[in-house]
Design an enzyme around this catalytic site. Structure first.
Site, PDB file in Angstrom:
ATOM      1  N   CYS A 152       0.837  -1.206   0.000  1.00 54.51           N
ATOM      2  CA  CYS A 152       0.000   0.000   0.000  1.00 54.51           C
ATOM      3  C   CYS A 152       0.869   1.253   0.000  1.00 54.51           C
ATOM      4  CB  CYS A 152      -0.932  -0.001   1.210  1.00 54.51           C
ATOM      5  SG  CYS A 152      -1.996   1.451   1.304  1.00 54.51           S
TER       6      CYS A 152
ATOM      7  N   CYS B 119      -0.445   4.045   2.210  1.00 53.88           N
ATOM      8  CA  CYS B 119      -0.194   3.824   3.639  1.00 53.88           C
ATOM      9  C   CYS B 119       1.252   4.105   4.008  1.00 53.88           C
ATOM     10  CB  CYS B 119      -0.524   2.380   4.012  1.00 53.88           C
ATOM     11  SG  CYS B 119      -2.166   1.810   3.539  1.00 53.88           S
ATOM     12  N   ASP B 120       2.196   3.667   3.172  1.00 51.41           N
ATOM     13  CA  ASP B 120       3.593   3.617   3.586  1.00 51.41           C
ATOM     14  C   ASP B 120       4.547   4.470   2.761  1.00 51.41           C
ATOM     15  OD1 ASP B 120       2.835   1.741   5.512  1.00 51.41           O
ATOM     16  OD2 ASP B 120       3.097   0.069   4.124  1.00 51.41           O
TER      17      ASP B 120
END
Length: 317
Positions: free
Chosen positions: A133, A136-137
């Site tokens: 992701c 997300c990261d």
């Protein structure tokens, strides 16, 4: 007999449990024996969930959601659903230990599972350079070099997003033809930070504690090479966990559970679905949580409706 059973314990499942519990529905949450907490249990720091300006670890966020649900009266069981009976006014859930639970309503929030490369070090380095992701990261890879594995729209989107942070983004694809749409592919090719490596299969992910590189094999010549990267983003798709409802609930072309408009109502009355299992596009913790809210409110309305019908039937006798 329960009012509602919630299957799944990610952001959608626990948010549904919080809302259902606060409505005095005393929900039973089947949290799974292995996948409890959902994909966020495999994530390190979450920086984009509202209310946590300093960020929060994925497992910590899910623990807080669980505690909040339990505070209002939700019951959690760590087991796996092996069979469902969804037809008729009474639904039944059978668990791996043989227990059978009945309810008037079911909320199905089992999420989705990212497809993996199947390499030995993929799981070991998950959260330490390996991710599924970019949203997300991605911010953890400022001024670094990363590789995105895949050739579809999701891979192009992940790579383009990562150029906001990384200095260099490699797109590694096992073929020289792409499944991505022309628009997405052209956008990626036009970005000076993105480089394409085609006809290459990832054979190894290197790194003792953090990712340091990947080993590639040329799918045409068989030649091996090493690519130095600090991050690996696997973007080869995800599969909604719908195996328990195949042939029972209507599914979309993308394989997600079909719901009525913006609601959580499925093709079977009294069965509601929420989270990634109905979402082929966004797949974010916050959208899943919002979807869980919708499911709990829909289930509450459904239970009130059948209760009113039962009272009306009794009065007519």
């Amino acid at each position: 007999m329960r009012h509602v059973i919630i299957i799944g314990s990610g952001p959608a499942g626990y948010t549904a449990a919080i809302y259902a519990a606060r409505a005095n529905l005393a929900p039973l949450v089947i949290a799974s024996s292995v996948e409890f907490g959902g994909e966020l249990m495999k994530t390190t720091e979450v920086e984009n969930f509202p209310g946590f300006p300093e960020g929060i670890m994925g497992p910590d966020l899910m623990t807080r959601m669980q505690q909040q649900a339990e505070k209002f009266g939700a019951e959690i069981i760590y087991d796996d659903v092996v069979a469902l009976e969804l037809e008729g006014p009474v639904k039944a859930v059978t668990l791996g230990n043989g227990d059978r639970h009945e309810a008037h309503a079911i909320i199905y929030a089992t999420g989705s599972a990212y497809r993996k490369l199947g390499l030995p070090d993929e799981e070991r380095l998950s959260g330490y350079g390996v991710s599924w992701c970019a949203t997300c990261d991605g911010a953890f890879f400022r001024q670094k070099t990363v590789a995105v594995i895949g050739g579809g729209d999701s891979a192009m989107e992940e790579a383009t997003f990562l150029t906001r942070f990384a200095d260099t983004v490699y797109i590694v694809h096992r073929s020289d033809t792409f499944r991505a749409s022309a628009a997405m592919l052209d956008r990626a090719r036009a970005d000076e930070k993105i480089q394409f490596i085609t006809n290459a299969r990832v054979q190894h992910i290197y790194g003792a504690e953090l990712v340091t590189g990947i080993g590639l094999i040329d799918t045409v010549t068989g030649e091996e090479r090493t690519l130095d990267v600090q991050g690996v983003f696997v973007a080869i798709g995800a599969d909604p966990r719908t195996h328990l409802v195949h042939g029972v609930l209507e599914l979309t072309e993308q394989g997600t559970i079909a719901v009525d408009g913006r609601s959580s109502r499925t093709s079977v009355p009294g069965v509601f679905a929420a989270g990634d299992v109905v979402d082929p596009t966004y797949k974010q913790a916050i959208t899943a949580a919002g979807s869980g809210t919708v499911a709990a409110l829909d289930a509450q309305h459904y239970l009130e409706t059948i209760a009113d019908s039962a009272r009306a039937g009794s009065a007519a006798v």
